[in-house]
Each structure stands twice: as structure tokens, then as C-alpha cells.
Design a protein around this motif. Structure first.
Motif, PDB file in Angstrom:
ATOM      1  N   CYS A 149      -0.721 -15.940  29.267  1.00  0.00           N
ATOM      2  CA  CYS A 149       0.286 -16.667  30.043  1.00  0.00           C
ATOM      3  C   CYS A 149       1.560 -16.843  29.226  1.00  0.00           C
ATOM      4  CB  CYS A 149      -0.282 -17.995  30.527  1.00  0.00           C
ATOM      5  SG  CYS A 149      -1.731 -17.776  31.603  1.00  0.00           S
ATOM      6  N   SER A 150       1.962 -18.071  28.964  1.00  0.00           N
ATOM      7  CA  SER A 150       3.221 -18.309  28.243  1.00  0.00           C
ATOM      8  C   SER A 150       3.159 -17.842  26.792  1.00  0.00           C
ATOM      9  CB  SER A 150       3.580 -19.795  28.291  1.00  0.00           C
ATOM     10  OG  SER A 150       2.575 -20.573  27.675  1.00  0.00           O
ATOM     11  N   LYS A 151       1.941 -17.625  26.251  1.00  0.00           N
ATOM     12  CA  LYS A 151       1.776 -17.170  24.869  1.00  0.00           C
ATOM     13  C   LYS A 151       1.518 -15.667  24.771  1.00  0.00           C
ATOM     14  CE  LYS A 151      -0.164 -21.520  23.099  1.00  0.00           C
ATOM     15  NZ  LYS A 151      -1.344 -22.116  22.416  1.00  0.00           N
ATOM     16  N   HIS A 152       1.578 -14.979  25.879  1.00  0.00           N
ATOM     17  CA  HIS A 152       1.236 -13.555  25.869  1.00  0.00           C
ATOM     18  C   HIS A 152       2.166 -12.747  24.966  1.00  0.00           C
ATOM     19  CE1 HIS A 152      -0.326  -9.760  27.218  1.00  0.00           C
ATOM     20  NE2 HIS A 152       0.859  -9.369  27.647  1.00  0.00           N
ATOM     21  N   TRP A 153       3.408 -13.166  24.830  1.00  0.00           N
ATOM     22  CA  TRP A 153       4.376 -12.429  24.007  1.00  0.00           C
ATOM     23  C   TRP A 153       3.975 -12.407  22.535  1.00  0.00           C
ATOM     24  CZ3 TRP A 153       7.157 -14.862  20.070  1.00  0.00           C
ATOM     25  CH2 TRP A 153       7.045 -16.251  20.037  1.00  0.00           C
ATOM     26  N   LEU A 154       3.105 -13.352  22.131  1.00  0.00           N
ATOM     27  CA  LEU A 154       2.676 -13.399  20.726  1.00  0.00           C
ATOM     28  C   LEU A 154       1.812 -12.203  20.347  1.00  0.00           C
ATOM     29  CD1 LEU A 154       1.908 -17.216  20.354  1.00  0.00           C
ATOM     30  CD2 LEU A 154       3.870 -15.959  19.454  1.00  0.00           C
ATOM     31  N   THR A 155       1.149 -11.583  21.337  1.00  0.00           N
ATOM     32  CA  THR A 155       0.390 -10.367  21.012  1.00  0.00           C
ATOM     33  C   THR A 155       1.341  -9.223  20.652  1.00  0.00           C
ATOM     34  OG1 THR A 155       0.334  -9.715  23.346  1.00  0.00           O
ATOM     35  CG2 THR A 155      -1.506 -11.028  22.533  1.00  0.00           C
ATOM     36  N   HIS A 156       2.485  -9.153  21.342  1.00  0.00           N
ATOM     37  CA  HIS A 156       3.483  -8.134  21.008  1.00  0.00           C
ATOM     38  C   HIS A 156       4.157  -8.456  19.669  1.00  0.00           C
ATOM     39  CE1 HIS A 156       2.940  -6.445  24.955  1.00  0.00           C
ATOM     40  NE2 HIS A 156       3.290  -7.583  25.543  1.00  0.00           N
ATOM     41  N   MET A 157       4.228  -9.737  19.340  1.00  0.00           N
ATOM     42  CA  MET A 157       4.814 -10.132  18.061  1.00  0.00           C
ATOM     43  C   MET A 157       4.041  -9.533  16.893  1.00  0.00           C
ATOM     44  SD  MET A 157       7.091 -11.748  16.345  1.00  0.00           S
ATOM     45  CE  MET A 157       7.906 -12.763  17.578  1.00  0.00           C
ATOM     46  N   CYS A 158       2.731  -9.430  17.032  1.00  0.00           N
ATOM     47  CA  CYS A 158       1.910  -8.852  15.955  1.00  0.00           C
ATOM     48  C   CYS A 158       2.366  -7.434  15.621  1.00  0.00           C
ATOM     49  CB  CYS A 158       0.435  -8.825  16.373  1.00  0.00           C
ATOM     50  SG  CYS A 158      -0.379 -10.410  16.331  1.00  0.00           S
ATOM     51  N   GLN A 159       2.588  -6.625  16.655  1.00  0.00           N
ATOM     52  CA  GLN A 159       2.989  -5.246  16.414  1.00  0.00           C
ATOM     53  C   GLN A 159       4.415  -5.162  15.893  1.00  0.00           C
ATOM     54  OE1 GLN A 159       0.918  -3.066  16.167  1.00  0.00           O
ATOM     55  NE2 GLN A 159       1.823  -1.047  16.415  1.00  0.00           N
ATOM     56  N   CYS A 160       5.286  -6.046  16.371  1.00  0.00           N
ATOM     57  CA  CYS A 160       6.657  -6.065  15.854  1.00  0.00           C
ATOM     58  C   CYS A 160       6.676  -6.427  14.378  1.00  0.00           C
ATOM     59  CB  CYS A 160       7.500  -7.064  16.649  1.00  0.00           C
ATOM     60  SG  CYS A 160       7.961  -6.486  18.288  1.00  0.00           S
ATOM     61  N   VAL A 161       5.862  -7.413  14.010  1.00  0.00           N
ATOM     62  CA  VAL A 161       5.762  -7.817  12.604  1.00  0.00           C
ATOM     63  C   VAL A 161       5.222  -6.666  11.759  1.00  0.00           C
ATOM     64  CG1 VAL A 161       4.481  -9.309  11.020  1.00  0.00           C
ATOM     65  CG2 VAL A 161       5.571 -10.289  13.033  1.00  0.00           C
ATOM     66  N   MET A 162       4.218  -5.947  12.297  1.00  0.00           N
ATOM     67  CA  MET A 162       3.663  -4.805  11.573  1.00  0.00           C
ATOM     68  C   MET A 162       4.721  -3.737  11.342  1.00  0.00           C
ATOM     69  SD  MET A 162       1.365  -2.943  10.113  1.00  0.00           S
ATOM     70  CE  MET A 162      -0.058  -4.040  10.228  1.00  0.00           C
ATOM     71  N   MET A 163       5.486  -3.392  12.368  1.00  0.00           N
ATOM     72  CA  MET A 163       6.474  -2.338  12.235  1.00  0.00           C
ATOM     73  C   MET A 163       7.629  -2.733  11.313  1.00  0.00           C
ATOM     74  SD  MET A 163       5.371   0.292  13.583  1.00  0.00           S
ATOM     75  CE  MET A 163       4.056   0.810  14.668  1.00  0.00           C
ATOM     76  N   TRP A 164       8.088  -3.976  11.426  1.00  0.00           N
ATOM     77  CA  TRP A 164       9.139  -4.433  10.520  1.00  0.00           C
ATOM     78  C   TRP A 164       8.630  -4.457   9.079  1.00  0.00           C
ATOM     79  CZ3 TRP A 164      14.004  -4.155  10.820  1.00  0.00           C
ATOM     80  CH2 TRP A 164      14.683  -4.343  12.018  1.00  0.00           C
ATOM     81  N   GLY A 165       7.374  -4.841   8.899  1.00  0.00           N
ATOM     82  CA  GLY A 165       6.803  -4.837   7.560  1.00  0.00           C
ATOM     83  C   GLY A 165       6.719  -3.442   6.977  1.00  0.00           C
ATOM     84  N   ILE A 166       6.348  -2.465   7.811  1.00  0.00           N
ATOM     85  CA  ILE A 166       6.281  -1.081   7.349  1.00  0.00           C
ATOM     86  C   ILE A 166       7.666  -0.578   6.967  1.00  0.00           C
ATOM     87  CG2 ILE A 166       5.825   1.284   8.112  1.00  0.00           C
ATOM     88  CD1 ILE A 166       3.486   0.175   9.736  1.00  0.00           C
ATOM     89  N   VAL A 167       8.660  -0.946   7.776  1.00  0.00           N
ATOM     90  CA  VAL A 167      10.039  -0.551   7.472  1.00  0.00           C
ATOM     91  C   VAL A 167      10.465  -1.100   6.108  1.00  0.00           C
ATOM     92  CG1 VAL A 167      12.450  -0.918   8.109  1.00  0.00           C
ATOM     93  CG2 VAL A 167      10.789  -0.290   9.852  1.00  0.00           C
ATOM     94  N   LEU A 168      10.320  -2.401   5.930  1.00  0.00           N
ATOM     95  CA  LEU A 168      10.742  -3.028   4.674  1.00  0.00           C
ATOM     96  C   LEU A 168       9.870  -2.583   3.509  1.00  0.00           C
ATOM     97  CD1 LEU A 168      11.509  -6.665   5.931  1.00  0.00           C
ATOM     98  CD2 LEU A 168      13.119  -4.819   5.452  1.00  0.00           C
ATOM     99  N   GLY A 169       8.575  -2.391   3.776  1.00  0.00           N
ATOM    100  CA  GLY A 169       7.683  -1.924   2.716  1.00  0.00           C
ATOM    101  C   GLY A 169       8.061  -0.556   2.210  1.00  0.00           C
ATOM    102  N   GLY A 170       8.426   0.352   3.142  1.00  0.00           N
ATOM    103  CA  GLY A 170       8.863   1.676   2.724  1.00  0.00           C
ATOM    104  C   GLY A 170      10.121   1.623   1.879  1.00  0.00           C
ATOM    105  N   ILE A 171      11.043   0.718   2.232  1.00  0.00           N
ATOM    106  CA  ILE A 171      12.296   0.596   1.474  1.00  0.00           C
ATOM    107  C   ILE A 171      12.047  -0.038   0.112  1.00  0.00           C
ATOM    108  CG2 ILE A 171      14.557  -0.508   1.430  1.00  0.00           C
ATOM    109  CD1 ILE A 171      14.578  -0.295   4.483  1.00  0.00           C
TER     110      ILE A 171
END
Length: 564
Positions: A172-194
């Protein structure tokens, strides 16, 4: 002239006879007895160095036992990289849920309770009819009963016993938090590579790689027992940093340890375990059916890579590029022994000193943007990676509908990726990097067109559309390793980590844009595919201005990279 130190190691004084040069212009030295295990006479080594100034490959060869070992070890690191980039599929899979049945309705079955309490216009039971009023007369006119938020949810455990959705009520109102997990993963991979890329170019490949491996295993294990979502997200970001670092460093090492034709083959083979990792993860998820158990299992498997500390030495190419000739000579001597080549330490040092370029500082990613020729290459590669990432992460959702079984879908995706990578090996060794990337992009774009032209529902299970979807995905799976190799060869040794991680960052950014592209279906059903088709054809034009790197020596400095 006597070449005693070529055949005599410091610890074996009387092992070989001496020889003299009869003709300095001959292709092979006229020498006395030569040990059978030695494969490269002095003149051949000298000619090789003079030809391409690649001291490393001239000493240890293009490919041998040691290179095979390191290549396999680096490729295996793609397994955990695949696990952590895509395990959100099994951590937060589609899962039915409904509002928990209050005590006054205990006499009703779950199906009856849902039929009474849930408005038919709601796809999920985020709102229900007020149970206090409903308890008075369950069959009264529903238009007279207001809707209220559900206070407690029940989740379908027929497929997955536990997910992050059910653990933290991410609905419901917290459903966007599941997408947040993947966004955090991708941003982490970006910064980790740099971050890890800069670190690896400055301080070497081995230590940053091992730190990333350790963090991967520890963070995954911690994630499996984390009781709070907010702290889990922080730990997830740390895991992503390590995954991005391990990915970029392992790829660069796989390029630097080989030369000749193997510099084309090995970096492509390096990508293949990514698809195999998907299949392995799907098997574990099918067996465990619990995201915490799955995460712990993946962490335990990832921790086994800590033994790399004993098996993976520092990159001799990086040591030479940074002027650490003594350390490089020691490692090169060990490699020649492992490759069954008899070359003395004295000769290795002398060859290094005679052909070692002057030491230079790591130029950094900004230097590639300010250099005349590297600026164009960097911009075009960045645009290519963005388009590739956007197509890959958006189009993968079409394969997710195969058979309706999430375990089979992920396994099939992994197998198709592997097939695409295998075909890339045969093509890229024959036609070069630029043409290979173009071929696969044409295949992908053409499949998009065929899917658009194929009417929906005209065939059973839409098998023609699924067939072209599979071929298109294989095309993208072939594009990625070819583009990785192409990017790595265009950047110099001093700055290769930073360069590759910099341009591939745009693929991660595209993965965050992909969900927004998919939502365009609400405006026009095929609009996402139309956009991907245009992007894929545009990629072909972006490759044309880039130079071909096939059979060219790897540049070690920015000045050498500018000469391409």
C-alpha cells in the motif's frame, strides 16, 4: 657476448652451459644446451618487446597456466555480482495479501471475509469497509459503510514463506520502499565502481578487491538477520558498494593478465558466469523459499572467495605502470615458474629496466574529458552504456512473463544471457570490437521491430513475441561483454578502473530510469518498445566514430591512449 643470466637462476649456478651470439641479426640465438622447458629464446623476447613494448606479455607469454587460473578466478566473481544485483526478484516477489480477519468474523472463512470486506474496485486490500459497522450487518448496503485503512495484513505463503514485503509490511503506502531497495543497490554499485576504481588505480588491484570480497560476504550475512528496514537499507548500500568495486576490479584484472588473442576472448568469457549466477540463485530460491535464508546462503557462498588472498597476486602490469619494478620482477618470476618457463630473475629485471616507461600519475576520469581524443571516446562510450542499460533493464520485464513461473523465468533469462555471451566470443575474435557491438545492437533493435509488428494474442501464448524477446535479450547479452572489452581497451592502464567504472555508471543510472519508461505503457501500450527501438538504432551510430582496438597493444598511459 655472454648471456649467462638468461638461463641461470641465482640459486642454480651450474645448471646450464654458456653460449655466445654468432649473429646479432639472427632470429634466434646460437647457444649451447638449452633447457627443454624454456620456450622463448632471448632474441624472440627482445623482438617482442621492441615490437609492442609490452614487457609483461614478453616475459610470461600471452596465455599460460597462471593466466588460466586468474581468468577463472575473476570470472567466478561474476556469480555474487549477479546474486546481489538481481536477488531483489526473490526478496520482494509479487505476493498476494489481504487484511487480517477481525475476531467478530472468525466464523467466516478467509475467502468469505475477503469477499465481504474488500471493495471490488480495489486491486489490493489497502482499504476495507469499516469492520465495526460491517459486524452489525455483514450484508448491509456497502455504499453506507466508509472505507478505512487495514491495520494488519496477511500474506500468501504458498510460494514464498517470507519476503521483505511480508517482514516489513511494504504494501500500500509503503510499496515504494521495495523499489527503494533496488535504487539503493544500483546507486551503491555506481559509487562502488568509482570509489574502488580510484582506489585500485592508486593503490593496486589486490587489496581493494579483497576488501570488496570481505564486505560482500559479511554484509550479505548481516542482511539476513537485520530486523529493521532502515538499518537493512544502510547495510544494503554497503553491500552494493562492495559489489560495484569487485565487479570493476575483477574485470580489469581479467584484461591485464592476458595479451594477444586472449585479450579478446578472456574478458568476454569473464561475463558468462553472470547468467549462470542467475540460474544458481533461482535454484536456491526455489529450494529455500525464504529471503533471509537465501541471503544467508548467498553470503556464505560469497565468503568462500576470501581465499583469493592466497591465489591472486598484485597485477604486474599495474606495478610496472606505477614504477614498482622490484615487486613486479618478483611476481613475474613466480608466474614464469607456474607457466613452466625458465627465465632468470636477473634477466627479468634487466628487461624491465631497459623497456620500462617513465612513471606517471593516475590521470583520473576528468583528464579523459579534457583530453582532445579521449573526450569524444568517453562521451560516446557513456551514451552507449546508458542506452544499453536502459534497454537491458526495461526489456528484461518482457522475459519475466515466460510461463508465469518466477523461478523458470529467471533461470531462462540466465541461460539466454550465457548463450549470447558464448556467441560473442566467436564473433568478436573474427570481426573486432566495434563491428561486434554493432551486430548485436542491430539484432536487438530488429527484434524490437518484429515484436512491435507482431499482433498480440494471435498465437498461443504469444510465442512469436516471446521468441523475438528471447533473441533480443541474447543480443543485449552479447553487447554487454563486447562493450566492456571495447571500453577497457580504449582506456589506459593508469586510469582503466576509473575510466571503465565512469562510463558504465551511466548503465546504472539507466536502470533507475527504466521503471519510468515501463510506466509509459499507460499512455500507449507499445510506447516503451518504440523508445527502446529508437535508442537501439541510435547506439549503432554512436559506435561508428570509435576506433577499432583489435590486435592493438593496451595503452598504459594517457598519451598512448590519445594515439588511438
Amino acid at each position: 657476448m655472454i648471456y649467462r643470466d638468461l638461463y641461470k637462476d641465482e640459486h642454480t649456478v651450474d645448471m646450464f652451459s654458456y653460449g655466445t651470439v654468432n649473429d646479432t641479426n639472427s632470429k634466434c640465438l646460437q647457444i649451447g644446451p638449452i633447457w627443454k622447458g624454456f620456450r622463448k629464446p632471448l632474441a624472440m623476447i627482445t623482438q617482442s618487446v621492441q615490437k609492442n613494448e609490452d614487457v609483461t606479455s614478453s616475459i610470461i607469454g600471452d596465455f599460460g597456466r597462471w593466466q588460466l587460473k586468474i581468468s577463472i578466478l575473476m570470472a567466478l566473481l561474476k556469480l555474487p555480482i549477479a546474486w546481489y544485483q538481481l536477488n531483489i526478484i526473490f526478496m520482494a516477489p509479487p505476493q498476494n495479501f489481504w487484511c487480517s480477519k477481525p475476531l467478530p468474523f472468525s466464523k467466516y472463512s478467509d475467502e468469505e471475509w475477503r469477499r465481504l470486506s474488500v471493495p471490488h474496485v480495489e486491486e489490493h486490500p489497502c482499504l476495507i469497509f469499516d469492520p465495526d459497522l460491517l459486524a452489525i450487518d455483514p450484508f448491509m448496503d456497502k455504499t453506507l459503510i466508509p472505507l478505512v485503512p487495514c491495520k494488519k495484513f496477511v500474506y500468501d505463503t504458498s510460494v514464498f514463506k517470507r519476503t521483505i514485503t511480508s517482514d516489513w509490511n511494504l504494501v500500500c503506502s509503503k510499496h515504494w520502499l521495495t523499489h527503494m531497495c533496488q535504487c539503493v543497490m544500483m546507486w551503491g554499485i555506481v559509487l562502488g565502481g568509482i570509489v574502488f576504481g580510484i582506489w585500485a588505480d592508486k593503490y593496486g588491484r589486490q587489496l581493494p578487491l579483497m576488501i570488496g570480497i570481505v564486505i560482500q560476504g559479511v554484509s550479505s550475512s548481516i542482511a539476513s538477520i537485520m530486523p529493521w528496514y532502515s538499518i537493512f537499507l544502510i547495510n544494503w548500500f554497503i553491500l552494493a558498494l562492495a559489489s560495484g568495486g569487485v565487479g570493476i576490479i575483477s574485470f580489469v584484472i581479467s584484461m591485464e593478465v592476458v595479451s594477444g588473442k586472449w585479450r579478446t576472448i578472456i574478458p568476454v568469457i569473464y561475463q558468462l558466469p553472470f547468467g549462470i549466477g542467475n540460474a544458481i540463485m533461482a535454484g536456491l530460491a526455489y529450494w529455500l523459499r525464504d529471503w533471509r535464508k537465501l541471503e544467508f546462503a548467498l553470503g556464505a557462498l560469497s565468503s568462500l572467495f576470501i581465499f583469493y588472498w592466497f591465489w591472486v597476486p598484485e597485477s604486474p602490469r599495474w606495478l610496472l605502470a606505477t614504477g614498482q619494478t622490484e615487486k613486479a620482477a618478483v611476481i613475474l618470476k613466480k608466474i614464469t615458474r607456474e607457466n613452466k618457463m625458465q627465465v632468470s630473475s636477473k634477466y627479468i629485471k634487466r628487461l624491465i629496466n631497459e623497456h620500462q616507461p617513465r612513471t606517471q600519475q593516475d590521470p583520473g576520469f576528468l583528464a579523459f574529458l579534457t583530453s582532445k581524443r579521449m573526450r569524444l571516446k568517453t562521451v560516446l562510450l557513456s551514451m552507449n552504456w546508458f542506452c544499453t542499460g536502459l534497454a537491458f533493464y526495461t526489456f528484461s520485464q518482457y522475459l519475466g512473463s515466460i510461463g508465469g513461473n518466477i523461478f523458470i523465468a529467471v533461470s531462462v533469462t540466465g541461460i539466454i544471457s550465457t548463450i549470447g555471451g558464448v556467441t560473442c566470443i566467436f564473433i568478436i575474435t573474427r570481426v573486432g570490437r566495434k563491428t561486434t557491438v554493432g551486430i548485436y545492437q542491430i539484432v536487438t533493435a530488429s527484434c524490437f521491430v518484429f515484436i512491435l509488428l507482431m499482433p498480440r494474442g494471435s498465437y498461443a501464448n504469444d510465442w512469436p513475441r516471446l521468441l523475438f524477446a528471447g533473441i533480443g535479450f541474447a543480443g543485449m547479452a552479447g553487447t554487454i561483454p563486447a562493450l566492456y572489452l571495447f571500453s577497457g581497451e580504449l582506456f589506459p592502464t593508469l586510469g582503466r578502473n576509473v575510466g571503465v567504472s565512469g562510463v558504465t555508471t551511466f548503465a546504472r543510472i539507466a536502470s533507475m530510469v527504466a521503471p519510468a519508461v515501463v510506466t509509459l505503457e499507460s499512455l500507449l501500450v507499445d510506447l516503451p518498445l518504440i523508445i527502446l527501438t529508437i535508442i537501439s538504432f541510435a547506439q549503432i551510430l554512436m559506435v561508428l566514430p570509435l576506433p577499432e582496438t583489435k590486435d592493438a597493444p593496451l595503452p598504459d598511459t594517457l598519451e598512448q591512449a590519445e594515439q588511438f
